[in-house]
Design a protein around this motif. Sequence first.
Motif: not given
Lengths: 110, 113
Positions: B35, B44, B57-59, B98
């Motif tokens: 993060y 984020q 995958k995030g930003n 999860g």
Amino acid sequence: SQQGEEDPQALSIQEGENATMNCSYKTSINNLQWYRQNSGRGLVHLILIRSNEREKHSGRLRVTLDTSKKSSSLLITASRAADTASYFCATGRPDYKLSFGAGTTVTVRA
Amino acid sequence: DSGVTQTPKHLITATGQRVTLRCSPRSGDLSVYWYQQSLDQGLQFLIQYYNGEERAKGNILERFSAQQFPDLHSELNLSSLELGDSALYFCASSVREGNSPLHFGNGTRLTVT
């Protein structure tokens, strides 16, 4: 993008008082978690409430979840100076991503 | 103590440079998350690995990459650094993937000058 939004952004209370903060979210969830962050440190997991639960307690913490309103609240009873921190809600989504809100900064005055 | 170790604690570097952040998860945890926390963007989600494989995958910018090694430690590589990359970078781990509770390290504070 952030899923949860905490309200208020900041809260100042007297030692011994209760602190309540709220979290609203937008999509369906598997669970909702609350974390605490002391200044400049890593987040610490406080409590997890599943989507089929309505209320959960852990020590001086009480969490409620209303999935119909897509909201949760965290109550800290009999606050202490050591409770001064930022509190974040995190929504556990069906795609297994965990999204954090912007946090509520709580200041407990002695 | 969460059991998650991040190194280094602080990093100061110049624009255009490349850095590597390292994370050792809590013993027994197979899942690692990265993060980024900055004042204007909040916390984020960047990327998640489970037992060596990328799971979500995030930003995460294309200039950033990560991997999880067979011993389960993870590295986050940030290249072509910009001033806006200055932030706290947290690693977290969990037993399962999860929605499990996360255990966070104390972060690496990156300052790009």
